[in-house]
Design an enzyme around this catalytic site. Structure first.
Site, PDB file in Angstrom:
ATOM      1  N   GLU A  87       0.785  -1.220   0.000  1.00 16.92           N
ATOM      2  CA  GLU A  87       0.000   0.000   0.000  1.00 16.92           C
ATOM      3  C   GLU A  87       0.827   1.285   0.000  1.00 16.92           C
ATOM      4  O   GLU A  87       0.396   2.296  -0.558  1.00 16.92           O
ATOM      5  CB  GLU A  87      -0.935   0.017   1.230  1.00 16.92           C
ATOM      6  CG  GLU A  87      -2.020  -1.041   1.203  1.00 16.92           C
ATOM      7  CD  GLU A  87      -3.060  -0.779   0.133  1.00 16.92           C
ATOM      8  OE1 GLU A  87      -3.486   0.377  -0.030  1.00 16.92           O
ATOM      9  OE2 GLU A  87      -3.425  -1.740  -0.584  1.00 16.92           O
ATOM     10  N   SER A 460     -52.633 -29.507  36.310  1.00 16.05           N
ATOM     11  CA  SER A 460     -52.439 -29.793  37.733  1.00 16.05           C
ATOM     12  C   SER A 460     -51.152 -29.231  38.305  1.00 16.05           C
ATOM     13  O   SER A 460     -50.983 -29.196  39.529  1.00 16.05           O
ATOM     14  CB  SER A 460     -52.483 -31.303  37.969  1.00 16.05           C
ATOM     15  OG  SER A 460     -53.767 -31.812  37.665  1.00 16.05           O
TER      16      SER A 460
END
Length: 802
Positions: A87, A460
């Site tokens: 770069e 229940s």
């Protein structure tokens, strides 16, 4: 000649002055709009939200950007050389702008008339990435140059590189070199090879074009060019260069895989963080630690899968997902079919007498033994099946798309995806901390979290709340209540309601304790009828239930309220912790991107528990920083003696009632209750000891019968047992200590009164001191006296005693 030299000098001077004036003018025009370089150091990069278990195992990651910022000191030297070679090889020498690069860019503009390469240095890219758009224009380029010059004046080269390598986009949602190393190689940037570093260094220029996964050939060319540049610049030796060139392409997509499978937990945590921080939850780098240990969550998930599979196989094999596919379509069919939990798609390639062979999505073929297929009777409906298969050909044929699962010995077993669903919730009764939560068979199949969203009738498993209300209204575990037919007609009813027990039998007068462990519906109804609807609903709402979810009629005694598994579990914690109301919570701690704790859960806890030693130190520090309030005690909502009696009765459900399967755990400290709704549409089991409370629900999302002989004890309870066996493994018994104000008396089984000496079949029962029943002599005297009621002036009379 002199005149020519004067002309050239004058021309040169004019050009220099013009350029100076132009640059000065541009600077004066643009500089007021330039951002402060100081702000560059305070910019917070977007970091995803991460959710962890209580033992620091990754559960999930949320956010569009994969990023893991690192410091300059963590960047390998070879990567820096590779990056600069690719770069900006003059990075160490320029002051933010490389004139040579700009001249090359200008030449391209003159040649083509368009901006092609920008001649940008790394510093200029930092300026663009942090402050500017990607627009290709002269004004943006001018801003970029000016910002680069400012950055170079105020920051060091190391700081600039650190900003750059953490910000750049490198494909596949990876931002920054650490994330890229993880995405492409599954390793940290410091662990990858020189060739792999060169590959990543080649990505900033064009993350799509040079992507090693999408464009392997082009990426290799780019990698090798960078390696050549590094060698030419003297950054690597010839030996390293040749070795790196010879290294093959190894990049593949490494998506961060969770350490544990807990997607419902992850989604709950995500929703809570978004509620706190909005969209910033996904970008500000929060780390969330939940209350869920990874091993308990894993076991809960496995228990749900195994329990649903066992239920599903009891009712037969429906059919292959696709039948008799031609071989040309096998690979495509497998590619389109998702894994659901551990149910893997497979194509039948051979049908033999001793089993079948199947093709898996990975291209491998493996055998499936006939022994794992024998269960597959043809499904007709939830109440009936076809004949028992005698050979594999009775079940499948070549080309069928079926499901298999991997066993512990790595063999494949024949299976199918269950249609029924289940949810499991496990809480710490001392604080409400969620220890495990499963919202369904598979989050991939359905994101509906049944643990917190599915309001179902608990049947229940709700009765203990009725019994607790009765105990606090003067009933005892020995009070006799008539289990006999009853006709009910209330305002608003169109016809008489004649409730019955599940087996349509009646036992006559029985003790309250027996009514609970035998789950007798008529006993529950008579209790509710006697204590009163308003009292009962107000009392039960203390357990955390919304009054609107509690019907205002006697069906409440049979569990017709609509409640989620989390709500039921929360209510049951009161029995387990001695009568205190705790609130369930999931998030234990939130840390920011810098690792600082910004939230620590500080729930109301039972007085006996308070906080652990580790958490106490953190809590005290946060209290000192005025971030959280001091720990508080959970409020007591019912008498601890009531919870002690309730626990004793619920332990009988396991010892001699509908929960006897749980005796397989060989523990005497367990209490619980099954629940089954009309036509077996819902199966429940809720149970606990002093350490953990767990509830399991199972049923269909669109309510339908689970089938003949399917109850809470056959579907939900085996899942509960499988989970609790692990949750309580190697843990000592945790019996609840008997509170003060209790007494144990010998009771006459026929009357529920204190037995005379020598009474046959007398038994011992526990009572609150003030609720002790009279002796048999007092009982007979009151019965004979015309001026005394049968129960006495201070006793609560059960209905229909005889």
């Amino acid at each position: 000649m002199i005149r020519l030299l004067k002309f050239l000098f004058a021309t040169f001077t004019a050009i220099v002055c013009g350029l100076t004036l132009s640059l000065s003018g541009a600077f004066l025009y643009l500089s007021p709009n330039l951002p402060s370089i100081e702000s560059l150091l305070s910019i917070e990069l977007q970091i995803p939200l991460r959710v962890y278990s209580s033992d620091a195992k990754l559960i999930a990651e949320f956010g569009e950007m994969r990023r893991a910022p690192i410091s300059f000191n963590e960047i390998p030297k070879n990567f820096i050389h590779a990056l600069l070679a690719a770069e900006d090889d003059n990075f160490a020498n320029h002051y933010g702008v490389d004139p040579g690069s700009l001249v090359r860019a200008a030449a391209q503009i003159l040649k083509t008339g368009h901006i092609q390469t920008g001649g940008s240095t790394i510093t200029m890219q930092v300026a663009k990435n942090y402050f500017l758009s990607s627009e290709r224009s002269f004004s943006r380029k001018a801003n970029e140059i000016l910002l680069a010059l400012q950055i170079e004046r105020e920051l060091t080269k190391d700081q600039i590189l650190e900003l750059y390598i953490n910000k750049i986009y490198l494909g596949n949602r990876a931002y920054g070199i650490e994330a890229a190393a993880q995405v492409y190689y599954g390793k940290s940037i410091g662990e990858i090879s020189l060739a792999e570093m060169a590959m990543i260094a080649g990505l900033p220029k064009a993350p799509s074009r040079f992507n090693p996964i999408a464009n392997p050939e082009r990426s290799m060319q780019r990698r090798n060019w960078i390696l050549g540049r590094m060698f030419k610049l003297g950054r690597i030796s010839e030996q390293d260069y040749q070795a790196a060139l010879a290294e093959p392409l190894t990049a593949r997509l490494h998506v961060t895989a969770p350490d544990i499978n807990a997607p419902y937990i992850a989604e709950m945590a995500r929703a809570e963080l978004v509620g706190r921080f909005g969209g910033h939850a996904y970008t500000d780098g929060y780390s969330v630690t939940t209350t869920v240990p990874s091993d308990l969550q894993t076991q809960a998930h496995q228990a749900v899968i195994q329990g649903l599979s066992a239920y599903d196989q009891r009712h037969g094999y429906r059919k292959p997902e696709q039948s008799a596919l031609p071989e040309s379509q096998w690979a495509a069919a497998l590619a389109k079919t998702n894994n659901i939990a551990h149910f893997l798609p497979a194509i039948v390639t051979q049908v033999n007498t001793d089993g079948i062979r199947v093709l898996l999505a990975n291209g491998e073929q493996e055998p499936v033994a006939w022994s794992s297929m024998r269960w597959a009777r043809p499904f007709i409906n939830n109440r009936s099946m076809g004949p028992v298969p005698r050979k594999p050909a009775d079940i499948v044929k070549i080309g069928d798309l079926v499901r298999v699962s991997r066993q512990n010995d790595h063999s494949l077993s024949f299976t199918q995806i269950p249609k029924a669903q289940a949810a499991l919730v496990s809480l710490d009764p001392s604080s409400g901390a969620i220890r495990a939560l499963v919202g369904g068979l598979s989050f991939e199949q359905s994101k509906y979290n049944r643990a917190i969203q599915a309001k179902r009738q608990p049947g229940s498993s709700f009765k203990p709340f009725i019994y607790s209300a009765a105990l606090d209204a003067g009933y005892t575990a020995a009070t006799m209540v008539n289990d006999a037919p009853l006709e009910i007609f209330e305002p608003g009813m169109k016809e008489v309601w004649r409730p019955k027990n599940d087996n349509n039998t009646f036992l006559g007068p029985i003790r309250v304790r027996e009514g609970l462990y035998r789950s007798r519906n008529l006993v529950s109804i008579r209790l509710l009828q006697d204590i009163g609807m308003q009292y009962a609903r107000d009392y039960i709402s203390q357990f955390g239930f919304n009054l609107n979810d509690l019907p205002g009629n006697l069906s409440l005694a049979l569990g017709t309220a609509t409640l989620t598994p989390l709500e039921i579990t929360t209510g049951w914690t009161v029995f387990a912790n001695g009568g205190y109301k705790v609130t369930p919570y999931l998030i234990e701690r939130i840390d920011n991107r810098d690792g600082k704790t910004i939230f620590l859960a500080n729930p109301a806890r039972t007085p006996a528990s308070q906080v652990t030693t580790t958490q106490s130190a953190i809590t005290e520090q946060l209290i000192a920083d005025n971030d959280v309030a001091a720990p508080v005690d959970a409020p007591r909502i019912i008498d601890e003696r009531t919870t002690y009696i309730m626990t004793s009765m619920l332990q009988d459900v396991i010892k001699r009632g509908t929960g006897r399967r749980a005796l397989s755990l060989n523990r005497s400290d367990l209490a619980g209750k099954t629940g089954t709704t009309n036509e077996s549409k819902d199966s429940w089991f809720a149970g606990y000891n002093g350490d953990v409370v767990t509830t399991v629900w199972a049923g269909f999302d669109q309510p339908e019968s689970l089938g003949r002989n399917e109850y809470g004890g056959t579907v939900a309870l085996p899942i509960w047992i499988d989970y609790m066996a692990y949750a309580l493994k190697d843990k000592p018994m945790h019996h609840i200590k008997e509170p003060a104000g209790m007494m144990t008396l010998r009771i006459d089984p026929e009357t529920g009164r204190i037995a005379r000496p020598g009474t046959a079949k007398a038994y011992f029962e526990i009572f609150k001191s003030e609720d002790a029943p009279p002796t048999m002599d007092e009982f007979e005297n009151r019965w004979d006296s015309p001026n005394e009621s049968y129960f006495g002036p201070s006793e609560t009379a059960p209905i229909d005693l005889f």
